[in-house]
Structure formats: C-alpha cells, structure tokens
Scaffold this motif. Structure first.
Motif, PDB file in Angstrom:
ATOM      1  N   ARG A 185       0.848  -1.187   0.000  1.00 40.53           N
ATOM      2  CA  ARG A 185       0.000   0.000   0.000  1.00 40.53           C
ATOM      3  C   ARG A 185       0.883   1.235   0.000  1.00 40.53           C
ATOM      4  N   ALA A 186       0.742   2.035  -1.038  1.00 44.48           N
ATOM      5  CA  ALA A 186       1.417   3.332  -1.117  1.00 44.48           C
ATOM      6  C   ALA A 186       0.351   4.414  -1.090  1.00 44.48           C
ATOM      7  N   ASP A 187       0.590   5.445  -0.302  1.00 41.41           N
ATOM      8  CA  ASP A 187      -0.371   6.537  -0.175  1.00 41.41           C
ATOM      9  C   ASP A 187       0.062   7.780  -0.933  1.00 41.41           C
ATOM     10  N   MET A 188       1.261   7.730  -1.497  1.00 46.67           N
ATOM     11  CA  MET A 188       1.754   8.872  -2.256  1.00 46.67           C
ATOM     12  C   MET A 188       2.587   8.373  -3.425  1.00 46.67           C
ATOM     13  N   LEU A 189       2.365   8.949  -4.600  1.00 48.04           N
ATOM     14  CA  LEU A 189       3.146   8.620  -5.796  1.00 48.04           C
ATOM     15  C   LEU A 189       3.390   9.921  -6.549  1.00 48.04           C
ATOM     16  N   ARG A 190       4.665  10.245  -6.731  1.00 45.14           N
ATOM     17  CA  ARG A 190       5.026  11.485  -7.414  1.00 45.14           C
ATOM     18  C   ARG A 190       6.050  11.220  -8.503  1.00 45.14           C
ATOM     19  N   LEU A 191       6.020  12.096  -9.487  1.00 39.45           N
ATOM     20  CA  LEU A 191       7.031  12.094 -10.543  1.00 39.45           C
ATOM     21  C   LEU A 191       7.958  13.270 -10.298  1.00 39.45           C
ATOM     22  N   ARG A 192       9.253  12.991 -10.144  1.00 41.60           N
ATOM     23  CA  ARG A 192      10.229  14.071 -10.002  1.00 41.60           C
ATOM     24  C   ARG A 192      10.923  14.241 -11.357  1.00 41.60           C
ATOM     25  N   ILE A 193      10.792  15.396 -11.923  1.00 44.15           N
ATOM     26  CA  ILE A 193      11.266  15.640 -13.281  1.00 44.15           C
ATOM     27  C   ILE A 193      12.274  16.780 -13.268  1.00 44.15           C
ATOM     28  N   THR A 194      13.343  16.588 -14.015  1.00 46.09           N
ATOM     29  CA  THR A 194      14.358  17.628 -14.195  1.00 46.09           C
ATOM     30  C   THR A 194      14.571  17.839 -15.685  1.00 46.09           C
TER      31      THR A 194
END
Length: 485
Positions: free
Chosen positions: A166-175
């Motif tokens: 179970r993951a409660d946060m999913l983000r894309l880090r883009i540079t």
C-alpha cells in the motif's frame, strides 16, 4: 370522535411519520451504499478480466494532479492532448498523482507514462506509505514518448526500498532545462500478469472462504454485513482497502457474477434534460395545480443529488437540469409568491431569532460527541452562507408555499423537511439531521415568513457540525456520489 381525540390522533400520526422517515433515511442510505459498492466491485472485476489497469490517470487539466500545481519551479497549463509543464529555472520539480484509496505496488509494479513530446528529460519516481520514509528511484533518462518503469528492479537512492502493498503517495520528479516544455498525456499502473490476479469463480458468490488458503491475495473479496449503516459500510470498505487496495468489497451476499451497469451515454442524459426543460417551459406558460408546479421545480435537483450524479465533477447535463429547475421556481414565484414572504422581515421581534436556537444545540452535540474544532476558513463560510440561502429559498420560499396550497400546515412542514432531506442523499446521518432541523426551521418560517434567519441558522449549524463532528458519527457533509469518495 371528539375534537381533542382527533387532535391526539393527528399528532400521533405526525410523530409516527417522523420516526418512520428517520428509519427510512438510514435504510435508503445503506441500500444505496451497498449498491454502489457492488457496482464498484463489478467494474473493477471487469477491468481485471480485460487486463486493464485498476489505477490510471488521464491528464486534461492541472487539477488532475495533486493540488493542481507542480511542487517546485514549474508552471502548468491545459492544452490539446494533455497538460503542458514548463520548467522555470531548470531545477527538479514534482508532480503528484491523485490516489483515492492507496496503490498496490507489489502486484502492480509497472508504472507506464505517456507524453506527446520527445525531448529527453530526467525522471525519478517517489512513493511512500504513511508513517514510513519515502522511496526515491535513481534518475532515469526518459527519451521516447512512452516509458515503462518497473519499480521492482529500479535502483533507489534509499536502501532498503522496494514496492509496498500500500502506497499513499506517488510522485514524478522531473528535471529538464529551463524553458523546456513537457506535455503529459496519461499514466497507469500495470501488473505483469493481470489475469493471474482475477479471483476464482467459486469466490464470486457467498462468503470469501475461498481465500482462506491465501491469507493475503492481491484481490481479495471482502463481504460486509448487509445490515450495516452507510457510514459503517464505507468505514469498513476503507479498512479493507487499507489492507489490500485492490480488494473487491460488497455488502451481504451481492453477486459479482453480474456484469457492471454501463453508464448512460451522454446523448441520453441530454435527451432527458431537454425533455425536462421543455416540460418546464410548457408548465410556465400559465398557472398550474400546485402539486405539478412543486414536482416540476424539485425534480431536477432531486434527480441530480438522489440519482448520484453529483460527483467530483458534476455533469453538464445534471447542472443544466438543476439550474433549469431553479429558474422555473423563481419564475413561478414572481406571480404567485405569498404576500408576506420576505428575506429579512421584522428582525426586532423574538420570533425572528427562533431559527438560530439550533446553533447552540449543534454546539452541544459537537461538545458531547465531537472532537477538537477545525474551523472553516472565512471565505468558504461566506460562500456556504449563499449556498444555504439558495437551499432554503428552494425548500421554504418555493416548495413549502406550494405544499400549503393542498396540505394542512403540519403536513406541509413535514413534506418540506422530507424534500430537504432528499437533497442530502445518500448521507444517512446527514439526512436525519437535516430532516429534524428543517422541521424546526419550516415551523419557524410558517410563523414569521422571514428567510434570512433560517439561512443564517442553516449555515451556522453546518459550519459548526463540519468543524466539530466529522469523523465522529458523521462521515462528511458530502452528498450524492461525492459521499462515497
């Protein structure tokens, strides 16, 4: 039968109707919630059987990302084909993907991203379970229009770090370089073998005993007590998906063998709204019986709310029907409004302040059964005052006036309170509170015909309950499809 005996009989019948209505609201809310859970489970099962992802995101506007913005130095705007993100200074920024009920990254570990531009960018994936450190993948160069990121084999900057149940946060880090633009189209979580996750046919009816050999399946079937209230059903649903985000949750012996109910095509919704508007125009041409005017004016709002069509993004057809009903009610009132109907009225009289007597009652309820107050921001409170005034105008200024033309006052008051409660389907506890409150407010309105004190009392009570009671006996103040989220 003597006059006094007849009066007692009428009063008894009225009180009995109140009790029956309170019980009916609970049963209605429970039945609608059970139906919603069954439909949701059947839809998810159909996706599994078709090999489609349970978690997918379509980017049409910045609001499709968490907070509607980028976390960092980047701007966002909606364009044809997706959402365009522009780097403002060349530093890394993050885009959060909204999560309704957790992600199972163990069984769905493949993150697929699509974009419409091919300039290389540096991508990292961040995921986290509440109460645990966040996981950050090592940088990946994203060159093509599509990329599949396998979270099982990806290197991470933190160790040990692996996909979680179970993951409660999913983000894309883009540079990417300053001024470069990235047009994101959609994203999805995929399973290596989705058909292997489909529950066996033997588990689709009856109890979930078929899962006993596998205590932690990816897609367990959880059956809740059919007699539970709407709030209990949703609380237990939330607990089940906290254990397994892909759990299929149903109430009682609901069968999952049935196919999911297909949503109505947009043209059919517009056809119904168009017919409704034509009927309103026809009724507005000349005076009609009060019951026809009442039914026509309330049908649009009740269908929008009780038909569970008011979600996070209300449909244009539903909003059109709702607005048409309000216009019709205002138009019919222009010629037939009661002579002593007013917004402010004699505010110096004691009776003018009677509706506000429920505010200390709401404070007492929160004090006894609530929690520490979480006040509403002033701007939002002011907006809600307008919303409360609109509701009370529709129920008391319009509906009660029509009801009094063919019902005794006590029964007109009861019917107006019923209509007000139906505008809060399927939130059973809120329906009961609104019904009891509107009984008092409608009686006060009959006495002094001033709407502003009732709107003030409505807004004040809602803000008090929203600040101090949510989570303790009252799930939320949301209605229609928003209640289930």
């Amino acid at each position: 039968m003597t006059l006094s005996a007849r009066g007692v009989a009428v009063a008894t019948a009225w009180l009995l109707a109140v009790v029956v209505a309170l019980l009916a609201f609970r049963l209605l809310a429970s039945a609608l919630t059970a139906r919603y859970l069954a439909q949701e489970a059947r839809s998810e099962l159909a996706l599994l059987r078709a090999g489609q992802p349970l978690w997918q995101w379509r980017f049409l506007s910045p609001e499709d990302f968490v907070a509607g913005r980028a976390f960092g130095q980047a701007s966002m705007r909606a364009v044809d084909g997706g959402v365009e993100v522009t780097s403002l200074d060349g530093t890394a920024f993050e885009l959060g993907l909204p999560i309704a009920r957790g992600l199972d990254l163990v069984h769905w570990p493949l993150l697929r991203l699509d974009r419409a531009a091919a300039q290389p960018v540096t991508l990292q994936v961040v995921w986290q379970t509440t109460g645990r450190p966040a996981c950050l993948s090592a940088p990946i160069v994203w060159r093509g229009t599509r990329i599949d990121v396998d979270l099982r084999s990806i290197n991470t900057t933190t160790t040990p770090c692996a996909p979680v149940n179970r993951a409660d946060m999913l983000r894309l880090r883009i540079t990417m370089p300053r001024g470069q633009r990235l047009l994101l189209a959609d994203a999805a979580l995929l399973a290596p073998d989705p058909l292997a996750l489909v529950p066996p046919q033997s588990a689709l009816d009856g109890s979930s005993a078929a899962d006993s050999a596998n205590p932690a399946p990816a897609v367990p079937i959880v059956r809740l007590a059919a007699a539970a209230s709407a709030v209990q059903l949703l609380a237990r649903r939330d607990a089940a998906v906290a254990w397994r985000p892909a759990a299929l949750v149903v109430a009682g012996d609901a069968s999952l063998r049935k196919p999911p109910r297909e949503p109505l095509p947009p043209w059919l919704s517009w056809l119904g709204v168009g017919a409704y508007v034509l009927v309103l125009c026809w009724l507005a041409r000349r005076p009609r019986p009060a019951w026809q005017t009442l039914l026509a004016g309330l049908l649009g709002p009740v269908i929008l709310v009780a038909g569970l069509q008011w979600g996070q993004r209300p449909t244009l057809a539903g909003v059109t029907g709702f607005a048409s009903a309000l216009i019709f009610a205002a138009y019919t009132q222009r010629a037939g409004r009661l002579a002593d109907w007013r917004w402010i009225g004699p505010w110096r009289s004691v009776a003018w302040w009677w509706p506000l007597a429920l505010v200390p009652a709401a404070l007492l309820v929160c004090l006894l059964w609530g929690h520490a107050s979480d006040p509403t921001p002033p701007r939002r409170a002011l907006v809600y005052l307008g919303w409360a005034a609109l509701q009370q105008w529709l129920i008391l200024g319009f509906a009660l006036g029509q009801l009094e033309k063919f019902l005794p006052v006590r029964w007109a008051v009861l019917a107006a309170a019923l209509a007000f409660a139906l505008l809060h389907v399927p939130n059973g506890a809120l329906m009961q509170l609104c019904f009891l409150a509107e009984l008092w407010w409608a009686w006060c309105f009959v006495q002094q015909r001033s709407l502003l004190p009732i709107a003030l009392a409505h807004a004040a009570c809602a803000l008090v309950v929203g600040a101090g009671l949510i989570g303790n006996g009252l799930r939320s103040l949301e209605v229609s499809a928003r209640f289930f989220l």
